[in-house]
Enzyme design. Sequence first.
Site, short mmCIF file in Angstrom:
data_model
loop_
_atom_site.label_atom_id
_atom_site.label_comp_id
_atom_site.label_asym_id
_atom_site.label_seq_id
_atom_site.Cartn_x
_atom_site.Cartn_y
_atom_site.Cartn_z
N SER A 12 0.84 -1.19 0.00
CA SER A 12 0.00 0.00 0.00
C SER A 12 0.88 1.25 0.00
O SER A 12 1.66 1.48 0.93
CB SER A 12 -0.89 0.01 1.24
N HIS A 37 -1.40 -1.37 -4.12
CA HIS A 37 -2.65 -1.02 -3.45
C HIS A 37 -2.72 0.49 -3.25
O HIS A 37 -1.78 1.10 -2.72
CB HIS A 37 -2.71 -1.75 -2.11
N ASP A 39 -4.89 3.67 -1.70
CA ASP A 39 -5.91 4.02 -0.72
C ASP A 39 -6.44 5.42 -0.98
O ASP A 39 -5.76 6.41 -0.72
CB ASP A 39 -5.31 3.95 0.69
N MET A 41 -9.01 8.28 -0.05
CA MET A 41 -9.82 8.72 1.10
C MET A 41 -10.34 10.14 0.85
O MET A 41 -9.60 10.98 0.33
CB MET A 41 -8.95 8.73 2.36
N HIS A 70 -8.59 1.03 -3.60
CA HIS A 70 -9.48 0.88 -2.45
C HIS A 70 -10.14 2.22 -2.19
O HIS A 70 -9.51 3.14 -1.67
CB HIS A 70 -8.62 0.40 -1.26
N MET A 72 -12.26 4.61 -0.25
CA MET A 72 -12.86 4.91 1.05
C MET A 72 -13.54 6.27 0.90
O MET A 72 -13.12 7.28 1.47
CB MET A 72 -11.78 4.93 2.13
N MET A 141 -11.40 -5.59 6.04
CA MET A 141 -10.60 -4.58 6.75
C MET A 141 -10.27 -5.12 8.14
O MET A 141 -11.17 -5.42 8.93
CB MET A 141 -11.38 -3.26 6.88
N PHE A 147 -6.23 5.16 8.28
CA PHE A 147 -4.83 5.40 8.61
C PHE A 147 -4.02 4.11 8.49
O PHE A 147 -4.56 3.02 8.69
CB PHE A 147 -4.71 5.93 10.05
N ASP A 179 -6.52 -6.22 4.82
CA ASP A 179 -5.88 -4.90 4.79
C ASP A 179 -5.89 -4.30 6.20
O ASP A 179 -6.96 -4.03 6.75
CB ASP A 179 -6.68 -4.02 3.82
N GLY A 201 1.19 -1.80 4.21
CA GLY A 201 1.74 -0.46 4.04
C GLY A 201 2.97 -0.28 4.88
O GLY A 201 4.11 -0.33 4.40
#
Length: 227
Positions: A12, A37, A39, A41, A70, A72, A141, A147, A179, A201
């Site tokens: 990540s 990956h 993320d 957000m 992913h 979010m 998750m 975070f 994850d 990550g």
Amino acid sequence: MARPDSLIIAPSLLAADFSDLRGQIALAEQGGADWIHLDVMDGHFVPNITFGPPLIHSIRKETRLPLDTHLMIENADAFIDSFRSAGSDIITVHVEACTHLHRTIQHIHQSGAKAGITLNPATPASALIEILPYVDMVLVMSVNPGFGAQAFIPSSITKIREIAGMIKEQRLAVHIEVDGGIDTTTAHSVVQAGANVLVAGNYIFGSSDIPTAVRTLRRSAKPPVIV
Ligand code: DX5
Ligand code: ZN
């Protein structure tokens, strides 16, 4: 997309050095990373903001690895085509953030991407019952999203086992990704429970030797059989 029975390591970029994403991706590739990956957000669905399609468009030029995105975010439908055009290969949405989940999954497939759905730690596996046959991947998750570098939530293991059972029972070909808090102490148990895609990550990009971290994580997930 690889078969659901192969082990996939998906570093990540959330924990990477954002001033040198090209270099960080190259190091992850050297270690044998399978996917990258990403993320995304929005500051609404989760209490943090990261990046969107323009950054993914730049990353697309730096790697041939599948981009595992992913989301979010709220209102994912409004952005699916932009993420796909930017280069996302897999687009994963949260069941908690999608009112018309089946339609959203259809939209992801129509865009040409593979579709994943993800469950927050407090969302039970039973939330998947109706949608499971329509997806390519379930993301469990194992921390609350928002975070990196948080502690793994142990009850995720039971949930992974339950989802693996549902997939087997229905004879589906669905990846199980996990994850949050994945490192050499947690990788083996989640793989034993039925996960085949490991997002990491902090363990990978927090390491002073990124290629070795990717290799060590893979080895720890499937320790050699001692005879
Ligand atoms: C959290 C993100 C994760 C995060 C995992 O909301 O979805 O992908 O990067 O970070 P680590 O591996 O550090 O727990
Ligand atoms: Zn993630």
